[in-house]
Write an enzyme that holds these catalytic residues in place. Structure first.
Site, PDB file in Angstrom:
ATOM      1  N   ASP A   8     -10.793 -13.152  -7.620  1.00 58.24           N
ATOM      2  CA  ASP A   8     -11.841 -13.783  -6.795  1.00 58.24           C
ATOM      3  C   ASP A   8     -13.257 -13.744  -7.387  1.00 58.24           C
ATOM      4  O   ASP A   8     -14.223 -13.419  -6.670  1.00 58.24           O
ATOM      5  CB  ASP A   8     -11.866 -13.133  -5.401  1.00 58.24           C
ATOM      6  CG  ASP A   8     -10.573 -13.339  -4.630  1.00 58.24           C
ATOM      7  OD1 ASP A   8      -9.646 -13.967  -5.154  1.00 58.24           O
ATOM      8  OD2 ASP A   8     -10.490 -12.849  -3.475  1.00 58.24           O
ATOM      9  N   ASP A  46      -9.940 -17.215  -3.582  1.00 59.51           N
ATOM     10  CA  ASP A  46      -9.975 -17.308  -2.128  1.00 59.51           C
ATOM     11  C   ASP A  46     -10.200 -18.779  -1.787  1.00 59.51           C
ATOM     12  O   ASP A  46     -11.105 -19.409  -2.346  1.00 59.51           O
ATOM     13  CB  ASP A  46     -11.155 -16.453  -1.631  1.00 59.51           C
ATOM     14  CG  ASP A  46     -10.804 -15.564  -0.462  1.00 59.51           C
ATOM     15  OD1 ASP A  46      -9.608 -15.303  -0.243  1.00 59.51           O
ATOM     16  OD2 ASP A  46     -11.736 -15.110   0.223  1.00 59.51           O
ATOM     17  N   HIS A  80     -16.908 -18.332   4.169  1.00 57.47           N
ATOM     18  CA  HIS A  80     -17.002 -18.204   2.709  1.00 57.47           C
ATOM     19  C   HIS A  80     -15.803 -18.867   2.039  1.00 57.47           C
ATOM     20  O   HIS A  80     -14.753 -19.027   2.644  1.00 57.47           O
ATOM     21  CB  HIS A  80     -17.080 -16.724   2.298  1.00 57.47           C
ATOM     22  CG  HIS A  80     -15.820 -15.961   2.589  1.00 57.47           C
ATOM     23  ND1 HIS A  80     -15.516 -15.497   3.857  1.00 57.47           N
ATOM     24  CD2 HIS A  80     -14.779 -15.592   1.795  1.00 57.47           C
ATOM     25  CE1 HIS A  80     -14.345 -14.882   3.818  1.00 57.47           C
ATOM     26  NE2 HIS A  80     -13.866 -14.934   2.595  1.00 57.47           N
ATOM     27  N   LYS A 105      -5.304 -18.223  -2.360  1.00 55.29           N
ATOM     28  CA  LYS A 105      -4.881 -17.444  -1.194  1.00 55.29           C
ATOM     29  C   LYS A 105      -5.854 -17.654  -0.047  1.00 55.29           C
ATOM     30  O   LYS A 105      -6.993 -18.060  -0.269  1.00 55.29           O
ATOM     31  CB  LYS A 105      -4.763 -15.967  -1.559  1.00 55.29           C
ATOM     32  CG  LYS A 105      -6.037 -15.351  -2.079  1.00 55.29           C
ATOM     33  CD  LYS A 105      -5.799 -14.001  -2.704  1.00 55.29           C
ATOM     34  CE  LYS A 105      -7.086 -13.355  -3.172  1.00 55.29           C
ATOM     35  NZ  LYS A 105      -8.052 -13.062  -2.125  1.00 55.29           N
ATOM     36  N   CYS A 150     -10.145  -7.218  -1.796  1.00 59.16           N
ATOM     37  CA  CYS A 150      -9.076  -7.975  -2.466  1.00 59.16           C
ATOM     38  C   CYS A 150      -8.495  -7.254  -3.689  1.00 59.16           C
ATOM     39  O   CYS A 150      -7.288  -7.321  -3.924  1.00 59.16           O
ATOM     40  CB  CYS A 150      -9.565  -9.377  -2.809  1.00 59.16           C
ATOM     41  SG  CYS A 150      -9.924 -10.322  -1.290  1.00 59.16           S
TER      42      CYS A 150
END
Length: 196
Positions: A8, A46, A80, A105, A150
């Protein structure tokens, strides 16, 4: 074979982003340099639809408050990494050309996904485990954002799946919300993750 999992490294998690992690951008040059040492490089991203169930705005709640979801307690985040926005894009200096694979994801509107391996129900797979298995990869090094969410969830899941897992903490940065960094570090060590 050993794989580098880059978690991420996206604009919304870097300074100026919607869920900025302090110094999140400073790890990019070190990650790029490290990529050359690995037989496989996987990036995670993300990738939330607008109005995601983990967003505080979806529930008229305060950002960083908690809510019980069908799959367990969930932090309600500021909006976000919304699909297709600049915030969801990788940091412009990250060497995305070196990636063998990009795992997205958090795209299911009903459930958040911290881990590179499973959504937050700890059951729904992302497909990363199957990919690594078919390539014969069992040794993982993880870097990226954020150490306590994460990266932590990905590392613990990987260890529980039987991978040898190392987290290079010098190339991670944390949100460190409410003692979350210390809790994440002890949880990772308890799961058998090596912290560098």
């Amino acid at each position: 074979m050993q794989a580098l999992i880059v978690i991420d490294v996206q604009n919304d998690f870097c300074p100026g982003g919607a869920l900025a992690v302090a110094e999140g951008d400073l790890i990019v040059p070190g990650i790029n340099a490290l990529m050359q040492e690995f037989g496989a490089v996987i990036l995670t991203q993300d990738w939330h639809p607008a109005g995601h169930s983990s967003f505080a705005s979806t529930h008229d709640a305060a950002p960083m408050s908690m809510m019980d979801m069908p799959y367990g307690p969930q932090v309600l985040w500021p909006d976000h990494c919304i699909q297709g926005t600049d915030g969801a894009a990788f940091h412009k200096d990250l060497n995305t050309n070196a990636a063998d694979m990009i795992i997205r994801k958090g795209y299911n509107p009903a459930i958040d996904s911290y881990s590179a391996f499973f959504e937050n129900d700890h059951e729904t797979p992302t497909g990363l485990h199957g990919y690594l298995q078919t390539r014969g990869i069992n040794d993982l090094v993880m870097v990226g954002l954020a150490t306590d969410f994460c990266v932590n969830f990905s590392a613990v899941d990987a260890a529980q799946l039987g991978y040898k897992v190392t987290v290079n903490t010098s190339l991670c940065r944390a949100i460190d919300f409410d003692g979350s960094l210390d809790a994440a570090k002890s949880g990772m060590e308890k799961a058998g993750v090596t912290l560098l």
